[in-house]
Design a protein around this motif. Structure first.
Motif, PDB file in Angstrom:
ATOM      1  N   LEU A 456       0.757  -1.258  -0.179  1.00  0.00           N
ATOM      2  CA  LEU A 456       0.047   0.196  -0.233  1.00  0.00           C
ATOM      3  C   LEU A 456       0.730   1.265  -0.140  1.00  0.00           C
ATOM      4  CD1 LEU A 456      -2.557  -1.237   2.689  1.00  0.00           C
ATOM      5  CD2 LEU A 456      -2.691  -1.495   0.353  1.00  0.00           C
ATOM      6  N   THR A 457       0.324   2.216  -0.626  1.00  0.00           N
ATOM      7  CA  THR A 457       0.874   3.700  -0.431  1.00  0.00           C
ATOM      8  C   THR A 457       0.862   4.333   0.967  1.00  0.00           C
ATOM      9  OG1 THR A 457      -0.969   4.775  -1.045  1.00  0.00           O
ATOM     10  CG2 THR A 457       0.607   3.988  -2.986  1.00  0.00           C
ATOM     11  N   GLY A 458      -0.145   3.813   1.745  1.00  0.00           N
ATOM     12  CA  GLY A 458      -0.105   4.385   3.360  1.00  0.00           C
ATOM     13  C   GLY A 458      -0.830   3.561   4.034  1.00  0.00           C
ATOM     14  N   ALA A 459      -1.374   3.773   5.112  1.00  0.00           N
ATOM     15  CA  ALA A 459      -2.077   3.072   6.057  1.00  0.00           C
ATOM     16  C   ALA A 459      -3.740   2.447   5.586  1.00  0.00           C
ATOM     17  CB  ALA A 459      -2.480   3.625   7.309  1.00  0.00           C
ATOM     18  N   ARG A 460      -4.069   3.353   4.759  1.00  0.00           N
ATOM     19  CA  ARG A 460      -5.160   2.830   3.993  1.00  0.00           C
ATOM     20  C   ARG A 460      -5.161   3.268   2.596  1.00  0.00           C
ATOM     21  NH1 ARG A 460     -10.125   2.892   6.959  1.00  0.00           N
ATOM     22  NH2 ARG A 460     -11.226   3.735   5.340  1.00  0.00           N
ATOM     23  N   GLN A 461      -5.704   2.561   1.571  1.00  0.00           N
ATOM     24  CA  GLN A 461      -5.690   2.731   0.107  1.00  0.00           C
ATOM     25  C   GLN A 461      -6.789   2.047  -0.471  1.00  0.00           C
ATOM     26  OE1 GLN A 461      -2.057   1.582  -1.528  1.00  0.00           O
ATOM     27  NE2 GLN A 461      -2.739   2.043  -3.946  1.00  0.00           N
ATOM     28  N   SER A 462      -7.472   2.958  -1.528  1.00  0.00           N
ATOM     29  CA  SER A 462      -8.583   2.642  -2.263  1.00  0.00           C
ATOM     30  C   SER A 462      -7.832   1.910  -3.481  1.00  0.00           C
ATOM     31  CB  SER A 462      -9.565   3.449  -2.834  1.00  0.00           C
ATOM     32  OG  SER A 462     -10.544   3.114  -3.591  1.00  0.00           O
ATOM     33  N   LEU A 463      -8.178   0.295  -3.856  1.00  0.00           N
ATOM     34  CA  LEU A 463      -7.700  -0.436  -4.659  1.00  0.00           C
ATOM     35  C   LEU A 463      -8.644  -0.632  -5.878  1.00  0.00           C
ATOM     36  CD1 LEU A 463      -5.688  -3.065  -2.496  1.00  0.00           C
ATOM     37  CD2 LEU A 463      -4.713  -0.829  -3.964  1.00  0.00           C
ATOM     38  N   PRO A 464      -8.387  -0.574  -7.190  1.00  0.00           N
ATOM     39  CA  PRO A 464      -9.071  -0.776  -8.302  1.00  0.00           C
ATOM     40  C   PRO A 464      -9.017  -2.322  -8.672  1.00  0.00           C
ATOM     41  CG  PRO A 464      -7.217   0.361  -8.997  1.00  0.00           C
ATOM     42  CD  PRO A 464      -7.013   0.261  -7.604  1.00  0.00           C
ATOM     43  N   PHE A 465     -10.222  -3.093  -8.537  1.00  0.00           N
ATOM     44  CA  PHE A 465     -10.058  -4.535  -8.844  1.00  0.00           C
ATOM     45  C   PHE A 465     -10.696  -4.746 -10.153  1.00  0.00           C
ATOM     46  CE2 PHE A 465      -9.782  -4.591  -4.375  1.00  0.00           C
ATOM     47  CZ  PHE A 465      -8.631  -5.767  -4.014  1.00  0.00           C
ATOM     48  N   ARG A 466     -10.154  -5.512 -11.127  1.00  0.00           N
ATOM     49  CA  ARG A 466     -10.741  -5.744 -12.329  1.00  0.00           C
ATOM     50  C   ARG A 466     -11.070  -7.115 -12.416  1.00  0.00           C
ATOM     51  NH1 ARG A 466      -7.241  -3.866 -15.887  1.00  0.00           N
ATOM     52  NH2 ARG A 466      -8.268  -1.703 -15.981  1.00  0.00           N
ATOM     53  N   ILE A 467     -12.350  -7.569 -12.608  1.00  0.00           N
ATOM     54  CA  ILE A 467     -12.919  -8.961 -12.792  1.00  0.00           C
ATOM     55  C   ILE A 467     -13.245  -9.412 -14.306  1.00  0.00           C
ATOM     56  CG2 ILE A 467     -14.444 -10.599 -11.788  1.00  0.00           C
ATOM     57  CD1 ILE A 467     -12.563  -9.394  -9.668  1.00  0.00           C
ATOM     58  N   GLN A 468     -12.576 -10.291 -14.802  1.00  0.00           N
ATOM     59  CA  GLN A 468     -13.149 -11.095 -16.119  1.00  0.00           C
ATOM     60  C   GLN A 468     -13.810 -12.146 -15.961  1.00  0.00           C
ATOM     61  OE1 GLN A 468     -12.357  -9.966 -19.187  1.00  0.00           O
ATOM     62  NE2 GLN A 468     -11.086  -8.084 -18.475  1.00  0.00           N
ATOM     63  N   ARG A 478     -12.077  -1.052  -3.916  1.00  0.00           N
ATOM     64  CA  ARG A 478     -12.307  -1.129  -2.537  1.00  0.00           C
ATOM     65  C   ARG A 478     -11.171  -0.793  -1.772  1.00  0.00           C
ATOM     66  NH1 ARG A 478     -16.469  -2.136  -4.149  1.00  0.00           N
ATOM     67  NH2 ARG A 478     -17.932  -4.019  -4.075  1.00  0.00           N
ATOM     68  N   THR A 479     -11.677  -0.133  -0.480  1.00  0.00           N
ATOM     69  CA  THR A 479     -10.542   0.583   0.487  1.00  0.00           C
ATOM     70  C   THR A 479      -9.836  -0.681   1.377  1.00  0.00           C
ATOM     71  OG1 THR A 479     -11.866   2.442   0.366  1.00  0.00           O
ATOM     72  CG2 THR A 479     -10.380   2.010   2.335  1.00  0.00           C
ATOM     73  N   VAL A 480      -8.598  -0.838   1.413  1.00  0.00           N
ATOM     74  CA  VAL A 480      -7.712  -1.976   2.064  1.00  0.00           C
ATOM     75  C   VAL A 480      -6.848  -1.059   3.256  1.00  0.00           C
ATOM     76  CG1 VAL A 480      -6.252  -3.463   1.989  1.00  0.00           C
ATOM     77  CG2 VAL A 480      -7.861  -3.316   0.180  1.00  0.00           C
ATOM     78  N   GLN A 481      -6.989  -1.735   4.314  1.00  0.00           N
ATOM     79  CA  GLN A 481      -6.101  -0.904   5.468  1.00  0.00           C
ATOM     80  C   GLN A 481      -4.947  -1.917   5.751  1.00  0.00           C
ATOM     81  OE1 GLN A 481      -8.314  -0.589   9.151  1.00  0.00           O
ATOM     82  NE2 GLN A 481     -10.070   0.561   8.192  1.00  0.00           N
ATOM     83  N   GLU A 482      -3.643  -1.276   6.165  1.00  0.00           N
ATOM     84  CA  GLU A 482      -2.364  -2.160   6.403  1.00  0.00           C
ATOM     85  C   GLU A 482      -2.966  -3.121   7.535  1.00  0.00           C
ATOM     86  OE1 GLU A 482       0.422   0.592   7.539  1.00  0.00           O
ATOM     87  OE2 GLU A 482      -0.624   1.308   9.314  1.00  0.00           O
ATOM     88  N   LYS A 483      -1.864  -3.978   7.665  1.00  0.00           N
ATOM     89  CA  LYS A 483      -1.839  -5.066   8.649  1.00  0.00           C
ATOM     90  C   LYS A 483      -3.235  -5.803   8.858  1.00  0.00           C
ATOM     91  CE  LYS A 483       1.343  -2.447  11.600  1.00  0.00           C
ATOM     92  NZ  LYS A 483       1.792  -1.832  12.878  1.00  0.00           N
ATOM     93  N   LEU A 484      -3.920  -6.227   7.807  1.00  0.00           N
ATOM     94  CA  LEU A 484      -5.194  -6.621   8.003  1.00  0.00           C
ATOM     95  C   LEU A 484      -5.039  -7.979   6.824  1.00  0.00           C
ATOM     96  CD1 LEU A 484      -7.931  -4.075   8.576  1.00  0.00           C
ATOM     97  CD2 LEU A 484      -6.790  -5.701  10.242  1.00  0.00           C
ATOM     98  N   LEU A 485      -6.044  -8.962   6.905  1.00  0.00           N
ATOM     99  CA  LEU A 485      -6.224  -9.809   6.082  1.00  0.00           C
ATOM    100  C   LEU A 485      -7.602  -9.693   5.532  1.00  0.00           C
ATOM    101  CD1 LEU A 485      -3.700 -11.155   7.651  1.00  0.00           C
ATOM    102  CD2 LEU A 485      -4.470 -13.480   6.913  1.00  0.00           C
ATOM    103  N   TYR A 486      -7.705 -10.148   4.426  1.00  0.00           N
ATOM    104  CA  TYR A 486      -8.983  -9.828   3.473  1.00  0.00           C
ATOM    105  C   TYR A 486      -9.499 -11.100   2.766  1.00  0.00           C
ATOM    106  CZ  TYR A 486      -8.831  -4.936   4.909  1.00  0.00           C
ATOM    107  OH  TYR A 486      -8.923  -3.849   5.624  1.00  0.00           O
ATOM    108  N   SER A 487     -10.726 -11.280   2.262  1.00  0.00           N
ATOM    109  CA  SER A 487     -11.211 -12.197   1.551  1.00  0.00           C
ATOM    110  C   SER A 487     -12.158 -11.364   0.675  1.00  0.00           C
ATOM    111  CB  SER A 487     -12.170 -13.229   2.032  1.00  0.00           C
ATOM    112  OG  SER A 487     -11.215 -14.377   2.675  1.00  0.00           O
ATOM    113  N   LEU A 488     -11.716 -11.276  -0.611  1.00  0.00           N
ATOM    114  CA  LEU A 488     -12.539 -10.777  -1.661  1.00  0.00           C
ATOM    115  C   LEU A 488     -13.373 -11.843  -2.471  1.00  0.00           C
ATOM    116  CD1 LEU A 488     -12.950  -8.164  -3.554  1.00  0.00           C
ATOM    117  CD2 LEU A 488     -11.458  -9.226  -5.346  1.00  0.00           C
ATOM    118  N   ILE A 489     -14.686 -11.521  -1.855  1.00  0.00           N
ATOM    119  CA  ILE A 489     -15.864 -12.473  -2.214  1.00  0.00           C
ATOM    120  C   ILE A 489     -16.341 -12.168  -3.967  1.00  0.00           C
ATOM    121  CG2 ILE A 489     -17.748 -13.704  -1.776  1.00  0.00           C
ATOM    122  CD1 ILE A 489     -16.943 -13.024   1.148  1.00  0.00           C
ATOM    123  N   ILE A 490     -16.357 -12.899  -4.516  1.00  0.00           N
ATOM    124  CA  ILE A 490     -17.124 -12.667  -6.058  1.00  0.00           C
ATOM    125  C   ILE A 490     -18.368 -13.515  -6.329  1.00  0.00           C
ATOM    126  CG2 ILE A 490     -16.815 -12.605  -8.707  1.00  0.00           C
ATOM    127  CD1 ILE A 490     -15.000 -10.679  -6.917  1.00  0.00           C
TER     128      ILE A 490
END
Length: 726
Positions: A456-468, A478-490
């Motif tokens: 990330l560029t900082g403690a929080r960042q909005s990331l652009p996701f592209r789905i095919q 989607r906004t992502v915070q540092e030091k965390l684990l995520y699941s992106l559910i499609i």
């Protein structure tokens, strides 16, 4: 677990005078000058039965408490691993500092019997306070900590204070001429120590982990049972009161040795003038006040105590069975097929192996060495014991490396970790702008291999996701915070592709438990009964729930007025799962698709067995040999001094662990390697010291030196004795 702290040589019994034939056994308290009732016509005093039972219960109490203590700090008080380890070893060290205090009270003031009684009462009070402090509803967090530390302090005073008294008090019960019976008593006494520790280290972890109270592990019961055993120990000991032979306090030899050394040092400092002739040994500067015999005895003791200087390093490794090795076990798989072993139960291997290895070494290994005509001296045996303990920690480091392969990724600043769950009906491709991630297409309900790291560029960042998906492209932020684990559910909702970013667990579930959450892909809400009812809205995810490790094949799920049974299978040690609820349209049934977010503990606890074998073999060669050797190198009246010195090496060993745990925050495998390396270095130093050490016969040396006493010296001795009696 614990080696004998005293041999028959330790007893300074002066035996009772022979009774006249036909004299009846005394009724009531047995005075020193009379013989006490015997067991079934043997030469074994009936009183020793009470002492042996007392020791069994007390050792059960002590080791039962210690077996679950680290996990109590970790899971009940919620301390981190380093703090839990430090306090555990601070308590263990205190238990081996207080014997000096107990010996002083017994020898100088109360006598052994009263010291055991009074300090056992302190012991019981400490256990009660500790047990009450483990009840969740009693007090707040600060109150629990205060009660725990108060209880542990009293327990340390009690167990340490009676430690030098019980075995010696048992030896006092025998007549002077019954040397063989006294030797057998010490063997039985030693057996009771290890039997108590063996049973307690197996039973109390079961009480903690398999019994639930107040909705959690039952630490109150795990501490309460040892408290009850200590009450029984006290009651049994008091019950034998009228049978005991009680010797009055005879002065503290520890104090005399201290005074002699202090006077020698002070006298040498005062007489630093070059005109004053030098003396052969620094202790000879005490000759103005103390007899040649006492000075000679102190010289022999200090020679052995000098050899003790490197010994704490062995105990620094040995006592980590209850701390670092237990913390290692909680990250492992304890399923042995027919039974599941609790992490803190692995400690029972040490007393079990000791009971097996002692006869193996005495009847097999040592005689074989003698047949080969190898000069396997006590110093060499102790050095070999150090090497075995160092190898045990080297093995523990290898096991830890394998365990850490299954660990969660480190969470640091400006980093996040993400996995993709494809809940759609065909393959998808995922891309994150400016990140080289997710190169392969993702199949429906595919269990991700691992989390992917995003910078990330900082403690929080909005990331652009592209789905095919099926030839179409979808983009969303989607906004992502540092030091965390995520699941992106499609997933598909109302025929359209959509997404949701949810937070995952940041670490493994504690206490060897499992974690589970549910994702509902149905258009209707669902109610899932897993212990308690879980309500999951349509197209949403529940929070993680901590459950016990086990198989869950009859989980009820209600939706749309109908009830279904879900088969979740095994929820394993330390794993976290996402269960996706879908509908099988062909059969109109609900399906539960299980995805592993955090991998289960895949390293089995059985891999700890080699390190336990090595360190137990090291204990047999180091501890038993060391006690026997050190006692053989000092006169009878100095055995207690060496016992105090030996116990202090254990105390300082625990102090070393405390310092390293707080001062050197290393990876656990690296810490194991550090301890192994330190012990190997200390082993070399000890071997060099042992090479220049020459064994002696204390009694012959004392007799020879006593002949050299001058008349003036003998007059001085009489004056000292007279002043002592005043």
């Amino acid at each position: 677990m614990e080696t004998a702290e005293m041999t028959e040589e330790d007893s300074t019994i002066k035996g009772g005078e022979e009774k006249q034939k036909g004299e009846d056994p005394p009724k009531g308290i047995c005075p020193p000058e009379k013989k006490c009732p015997k067991i079934c016509g043997t030469n074994y005093p009936l009183s020793i039965a009470f002492i042996v039972v007392n020791e069994f219960c007390e050792r059960f109490s002590y080791y039962g408490l210690k077996a679950v203590l680290t996990l109590y700090f970790l899971y009940f008080l919620h301390w981190n691993e380093n703090t839990s380890t430090s306090v555990y070893h601070a308590f263990s060290g205190l238990c081996y500092f207080t014997p000096v205090f107990g010996a002083f009270i017994a020898d100088s003031w109360l006598g052994k019997y009263k010291t055991i009684i009074y300090l056992s009462i302190v012991y019981v009070i400490g256990h009660v306070i500790k047990s009450v402090g483990a009840i969740p509803m009693v007090g707040n967090q600060i109150g629990h900590v205060v009660m725990s530390m108060t209880g542990l302090s009293l327990i340390a005073l009690g167990t340490g204070g009676i430690k030098p008294c019980v075995a010696a008090f048992g030896g006092d019960q025998f007549e002077e001429e019954h040397v063989q019976e006294r030797s057998t008593f010490f063997s039985v006494f030693y057996l009771s120590i290890n039997a108590g520790s063996l049973l307690s280290t197996f039973i109390t972890p079961l009480l903690r982990g398999d019994v639930k109270c107040f909705g959690r592990d039952c630490f109150a019961l795990a501490f309460g049972v040892p408290a009850i055993l200590m009450v029984i120990a006290l009651v049994v000991f008091i019950a034998g009161n009228r049978l005991y032979k009680k010797t009055p306090p005879q002065g503290n030899i520890l104090l005399e040795v201290y005074k002699c050394i202090s006077f020698a040092v002070t006298n040498r400092i005062k007489n630093r003038s070059p005109e004053i002739p030098k003396r052969k040994h620094w202790l000879d500067w005490a000759s103005e006040k103390y007899s040649n015999q006492l000075i000679t005895e102190v010289k022999m003791v200090t020679r052995v105590l000098f050899l003790f200087i490197p010994l704490p390093m062995f105990w620094a490794l040995f006592d980590q069975q209850g701390s670092r090795w237990t913390l290692q076990a909680i990250k492992m798989n304890g399923d042995f097929g027919g039974f599941v072993l609790q992490p803190d139960q692995m400690q029972f291997l040490n007393p079990l192996l000791i009971l097996v290895l002692v006869p193996v070494f005495d009847l097999g290994f040592y005689p074989l060495i003698n047949l080969c005509k190898l000069n396997f001296t006590p110093i060499k045996k102790m050095a070999t014991g150090m090497i075995l303990a160092g190898l045990a920690f080297a093995v523990a480091a290898v096991v830890e490396l394998k365990v850490e392969e299954n660990a969660m990724p480190d969470l640091i600043s400006k980093e996040s970790h993400i996995q993709v769950l494809n809940l759609a009906d065909s393959n998808i491709e995922v891309a994150v702008l400016h990140n080289d991630l997710f190169q392969l297409s993702i199949e429906p309900f595919q269990d991700p291999d691992d989390y992917s790291k995003i910078i990330l560029t900082g403690a929080r960042q909005s990331l652009p996701f592209r789905i095919q998906y099926q030839g179409s492209s979808f983009t969303f932020n989607r906004t992502v915070q540092e030091k965390l684990l995520y699941s992106l559910i499609i997933y598909k909702a109302a025929g359209n592709i959509t997404s949701s970013l949810i937070k995952d667990m940041g670490g493994k579930p504690s206490e060897g438990m499992a974690a589970i959450r549910f994702i509902n892909t149905l258009a209707q809400d669902v109610n899932i009964t897993l212990g308690k009812e879980e309500f999951v809205k349509s197209y949403s995810a529940s929070d993680y729930r901590i459950v016990e490790r086990g198989r869950y094949n009859n989980v009820k799920c209600q939706t749309g007025g109908e009830e279904y049974i879900l088969h979740l299978g095994l929820l394993d040690f330390g794993a976290a799962y996402t269960v996706v609820i879908t509908r099988n349209n062909s059969e109109n049934l609900l399906e539960a698709r299980k995805i592993e977010d955090i991998p289960a503990n895949n390293i089995h606890m059985a891999w700890q067995i080699p390190q336990y074998i090595l360190i137990s073999a090291g204990e047999v060669m180091f501890s038993i040999t060391g006690l026997s050797f050190s006692y053989s190198q000092a006169p009878v009246n100095m055995k207690s001094v060496l016992q105090a010195g030996w116990l202090l090496t254990v105390a300082f060993g625990n102090l070393i662990v405390l310092i390293i745990a707080q001062a050197a925050p290393l990876k656990q495998w690296a810490e194991f390697v550090l301890f192994a390396a330190l012990l190997f270095v200390v082993c070399i130093i000890f071997s060099i010291m042992g090479y220049f050490y020459h064994s002696i016969n204390p009694e012959e040396l004392i007799d020879e030196d006593s002949k050299q006493d001058t008349p003036s010296n003998k007059n001085m001795i009489g004056l000292v004795e007279k002043n002592t009696k005043q």
